[in-house]
Write an enzyme that holds these catalytic residues in place. Structure first.
Site, short mmCIF file in Angstrom:
data_model
loop_
_atom_site.label_atom_id
_atom_site.label_comp_id
_atom_site.label_asym_id
_atom_site.label_seq_id
_atom_site.Cartn_x
_atom_site.Cartn_y
_atom_site.Cartn_z
N LYS A 84 0.83 -1.21 0.00
CA LYS A 84 0.00 0.00 0.00
C LYS A 84 0.87 1.26 0.00
O LYS A 84 0.61 2.20 -0.75
CB LYS A 84 -0.92 0.02 1.22
CG LYS A 84 -1.93 -1.10 1.27
CD LYS A 84 -2.92 -0.93 2.42
CE LYS A 84 -2.26 -0.99 3.79
NZ LYS A 84 -1.66 -2.31 4.08
N ARG A 161 -9.60 0.66 8.90
CA ARG A 161 -9.37 -0.78 8.99
C ARG A 161 -10.58 -1.53 9.54
O ARG A 161 -10.57 -2.76 9.57
CB ARG A 161 -8.15 -1.07 9.88
CG ARG A 161 -6.84 -0.74 9.21
CD ARG A 161 -5.67 -1.33 9.98
NE ARG A 161 -4.41 -1.13 9.29
CZ ARG A 161 -3.26 -1.63 9.69
NH1 ARG A 161 -3.21 -2.35 10.80
NH2 ARG A 161 -2.15 -1.40 9.01
N ARG A 195 11.28 -7.33 4.58
CA ARG A 195 11.35 -5.87 4.65
C ARG A 195 12.54 -5.40 5.47
O ARG A 195 12.84 -5.94 6.53
CB ARG A 195 10.06 -5.30 5.26
CG ARG A 195 8.89 -5.36 4.33
CD ARG A 195 7.73 -4.51 4.79
NE ARG A 195 7.12 -4.97 6.04
CZ ARG A 195 5.91 -4.59 6.44
NH1 ARG A 195 5.21 -3.76 5.70
NH2 ARG A 195 5.41 -5.04 7.57
N ARG A 239 12.07 -4.23 11.11
CA ARG A 239 11.04 -3.78 12.04
C ARG A 239 10.80 -4.84 13.10
O ARG A 239 10.80 -6.04 12.81
CB ARG A 239 9.74 -3.51 11.29
CG ARG A 239 9.70 -2.16 10.64
CD ARG A 239 8.50 -1.93 9.75
NE ARG A 239 7.26 -2.52 10.21
CZ ARG A 239 6.10 -2.36 9.58
NH1 ARG A 239 6.05 -1.63 8.47
NH2 ARG A 239 4.99 -2.91 10.04
N ARG A 250 -1.13 -10.50 12.26
CA ARG A 250 -1.63 -9.30 11.59
C ARG A 250 -2.57 -9.66 10.45
O ARG A 250 -3.60 -9.02 10.25
CB ARG A 250 -0.47 -8.45 11.06
CG ARG A 250 0.26 -7.66 12.12
CD ARG A 250 0.91 -6.41 11.54
NE ARG A 250 1.78 -6.69 10.42
CZ ARG A 250 3.10 -6.84 10.51
NH1 ARG A 250 3.70 -6.75 11.69
NH2 ARG A 250 3.82 -7.09 9.45
#
Length: 302
Positions: A84, A161, A195, A239, A250
């Site tokens: 996104k 969300r 990531r 992260r 998640r």
């Protein structure tokens, strides 16, 4: 819970009656959400305060005469890690409107010190959603700061969300378009675990090389890694919430709470579903065509 019948543009003037109706609507909406997601993390941020902030950030500003960007009000939906931020950022550059990622707003708050930061870390590191009233408070402050700089419109990433959040947003802003990005779950997991962030400049990279073979008529997928330049190689960090366990949690939470949001916008004729066919070179031109922006693609960042 009823959805407000009157929609308010981000920079439209509010009559006193409209302000009172909007404030009451937000307080009712937020009160409903707090029973679902638990109490506010911070006793200094209550439901009434969050509602007041959002109302204030949606009020007219003397800086409007300086506005130069186009007045787009778009929202990006999609599972965590789908991309996104990547595509919203590119469209932000193309359309001349700010990209506002609520995840970034939360991470900025996490980087601060204090009791609230530690409470937030507990939620985020376990893949849980941050309570509605806190997200709305952060978003309100960001919109207000943007108005002071003369920003017009936005591309929202990470909000709403939940259906409650969508109803709150719909009661304040008339969202023009909702882009729902989709990606195979196998690729999603690999992307999230790959990531990396440069600890010095904050740039995002991905070390995962995703090569999914197609079978039974299902198309395969290849997504090469997005590697950093030499100056960032030694400064990459992961992260704290990008672990297999947290990523799966998640995705579970997202599917439970956000799929109804897709239906919310689908019923209103605002949902554009886009299946990512691969990495940026394959997906970006096709997304532009889906948005009827192919004539402008030369002005986008390749």
């Amino acid at each position: 819970m009823a959805v407000a019948h009157r929609l308010f543009r981000l920079f439209s003037p509010f009559t006193p009656a409209a302000k009172n109706n909007l404030s009451s609507f937000l307080i009712r909406s937020l009160s409903s959400s707090s029973s679902t997601h638990g109490p506010s993390l911070d006793p200094e941020i209550d439901l009434k305060e969050a509602a007041a902030e959002l109302e204030k950030s949606s009020s007219p500003s003397s800086s409007l005469s300086r506005t130069k960007g186009r007045n787009f009000h778009w929202v990006f939906l999609g599972c965590p890690g789908v991309g996104k931020g990547t595509y919203a950022s590119r469209l932000s550059t193309l359309l001349g409107v700010p990209h506002i990622a609520t995840g970034d707003l939360v991470r900025e708050e996490l980087s601060s010190s204090g009791l609230l930061s530690s409470q937030l870390k507990e939620l985020v590191n376990h893949g849980k959603l941050v309570p509605d009233e806190f997200i709305i408070s952060l978003l309100s402050k960001r919109l207000e700061a943007g108005m002071e700089k003369g920003e017009s419109g936005y591309i929202l990433d990470g909000f709403p969300r939940t259906v409650t959040q969508a109803e709150i947003l719909e009661g304040v802003i008339n969202v023009d378009l909702v882009i729902n990005l989709k990606l195979k779950e196998e690729a999603l997991l690999a992307k999230c675990l790959g990531r990396r962030i440069c600890s010095e400049c904050g740039a995002n990279y991905n070390v995962a090389c995703i090569d999914i073979k197609g079978d039974d008529g299902d198309d395969g997928m290849y997504m090469p890694p997005l590697l950093p330049p030499p100056k960032c190689e030694s400064k990459l960090i992961t992260r704290a919430d990008d672990t297999a366990e947290v990523v799966k949690e998640r995705l579970r939470v997202y599917n439970k709470l956000t799929q109804p949001v897709e239906e919310f916008y689908r019923k209103r004729g605002k949902l554009l579903e886009f299946e990512l066919p691969g990495g940026i070179p394959q997906s970006w031109p096709k997304l532009l065509r889906a948005l009827h922006l192919e004539d402008d693609k030369q002005s986008a960042i390749a």
